[in-house]
Write an enzyme that holds these catalytic residues in place. Structure first.
Site, mmCIF file in Angstrom:
data_model
loop_
_atom_site.group_PDB
_atom_site.id
_atom_site.type_symbol
_atom_site.label_atom_id
_atom_site.label_comp_id
_atom_site.label_asym_id
_atom_site.label_seq_id
_atom_site.Cartn_x
_atom_site.Cartn_y
_atom_site.Cartn_z
ATOM 1 N N LYS A 158 8.984 -1.943 -3.744
ATOM 2 C CA LYS A 158 9.142 -0.693 -2.996
ATOM 3 C C LYS A 158 10.485 -0.797 -2.273
ATOM 4 C CE LYS A 158 6.657 2.252 0.328
ATOM 5 N NZ LYS A 158 6.641 3.522 -0.381
HETATM 6 C C1 LIG Z 1 6.646 6.056 -5.511
HETATM 7 C C2 LIG Z 1 5.329 5.806 -4.860
HETATM 8 N N1 LIG Z 1 4.241 5.662 -5.623
HETATM 9 C C3 LIG Z 1 3.030 5.436 -5.080
HETATM 10 C C4 LIG Z 1 2.855 5.349 -3.709
HETATM 11 C C5 LIG Z 1 1.501 5.085 -3.144
HETATM 12 O O1 LIG Z 1 1.399 3.764 -2.680
HETATM 13 P P1 LIG Z 1 0.473 3.381 -1.455
HETATM 14 O O2 LIG Z 1 -0.907 3.824 -1.811
HETATM 15 O O3 LIG Z 1 0.571 1.909 -1.352
HETATM 16 O O4 LIG Z 1 0.997 4.088 -0.262
HETATM 17 C C6 LIG Z 1 3.966 5.493 -2.872
HETATM 18 C C7 LIG Z 1 3.840 5.367 -1.421
HETATM 19 O O5 LIG Z 1 4.069 4.345 -0.871
HETATM 20 C C8 LIG Z 1 5.230 5.715 -3.460
HETATM 21 O O6 LIG Z 1 6.308 5.868 -2.698
#
Ligand SMILES: Cc1ncc(COP(=O)(O)O)c(C=O)c1O
Length: 316
Positions: A158
């Site tokens: 991320k």
């Molecule tokens: C590109 C992306 N996909 C999926 C998610 C969902 O991830 P999470 O459930 O860990 O927040 C996020 C958010 O963080 C994101 O930015």
């Protein structure tokens, strides 16, 4: 607008919100060298509690490792930092933003003398796609932008830089009147939203793209899979062609920000009956019961912030 709180955690110490400043020549500003997290702290029946804090910080440390950034704190220390921060800011519920970045030192792509800075900030935050989205669902489109391709920017990390791709997807959707865009992966299969994972329901079965489809390994995605298993709803991780969105019975997003948000149309084609479907509702209500403490925390997902006032029972 962002609501400032009192404190921000920086490299293990609480500093004033206004003192959490960077130099414009910090490595991250030119080269996008940050990894980060988004975490929610919920106002539960037993006081504020962070949802899946250690899992988020593990992903933060994993993201840093992929980018060869040595974080000088353990998962436990950073998780404890989040607890201290929420307590210091005396918030009942909030969004927490951990960030690890390359700071000020050398200038140039190779980060030779750029310190690793770790920050945690938090602030009050509501529903990401609007209050109505949770019950009514949202109208979305398939983006003309492709999700970051394998072996370009790693999707399991991320990283701040990934969100340049997300911005293109979200801004295009927004300017065309949609709440969000769904990106396809480099092979043309469904990947994810600009900031959400996606689930497609057909004939009582839930499908979601595998990690190989350039998706972020969402913490909420994992929660949905576990909740669905408890509810005896089958979930299959599989590549999903775009057109399945149009003939699905239900489609929904998951994410820390979006929580569980139904999708009622894709590219102006109505999904199912055009409202929140029964499987989405079942999963959503179980999710909200757990995060608000109404249901037992059977998976051990809530980390209480001891010290912030517990809710008083309502007198009769
Ligand atoms: C590109 C992306 N996909 C999926 C998610 C969902 O991830 P999470 O459930 O860990 O927040 C996020 C958010 O963080 C994101 O930015």
């Amino acid at each position: 607008m962002l609501q400032a709180t009192e404190k921000i955690w920086h490299n293990g110490k609480l500093i004033k919100w206004d003192d959490a400043k960077l130099h414009v020549l910090a490595h991250v500003v030119s080269y996008g060298s940050s990894v980060f997290e988004g975490v929610r702290c919920y106002d539960t029946m037993r006081g504020p509690a962070i949802f899946r804090g250690p899992e988020h910080i593990r992903r933060l440390v994993d993201s840093a490792k992929i980018y060869r950034m040595d974080v000088p704190f353990t998962v436990e220390q950073i998780t404890q930092g989040m607890v201290e921060l929420v307590r210091a800011n005396n918030l009942q519920s909030c969004y927490i933003r951990p960030i690890v970045l390359r700071g000020y030192g050398d200038m140039g792509v190779l980060p030779k003398h750029n310190p690793i800075e770790t920050y945690l900030a938090c602030w009050a935050w509501g529903k990401y796609l609007g209050d109505e989205a949770i019950t009514q669902g949202v109208d979305v489109c398939v983006s003309s932008w492709t999700r970051i391709a394998p072996n370009t920017l790693p999707a399991l990390a991320k990283a701040g830089a990934n969100y340049m791709n997300s911005q293109l997807i979200r801004m295009e959707a927004n300017s065309n009147g949609y709440a969000e865009g769904i990106a396809l992966d480099a092979s043309g299969y469904i990947s994810e939203g600009s900031g959400e994972n996606i689930f497609v329901v057909r004939d009582g079965k839930i499908l979601t793209p595998p990690l190989g489809a350039s998706v972020l390994p969402g913490i909420t995605r994992d929660a949905i899979v576990k909740i669905a298993a408890r509810l005896n709803i089958p979930v299959v991780e599989t590549i999903i062609p775009r057109e399945l969105l149009y003939i699905a019975d239900e489609v929904f997003f998951s994410g820390t920000a979006a929580e569980v948000t139904p999708i009622r149309s894709v590219d102006r084609i109505t999904v199912g009956k055009g409202s929140r479907g029964p499987i989405t509702e079942k999963i959503q209500s179980r999710f909200f019961d757990i995060v608000t403490g109404k249901a037992e925390d059977e998976f051990g997902w809530l980390l209480p912030i001891a010290g912030v006032r517990e809710k008083q029972p309502v007198g009769v």
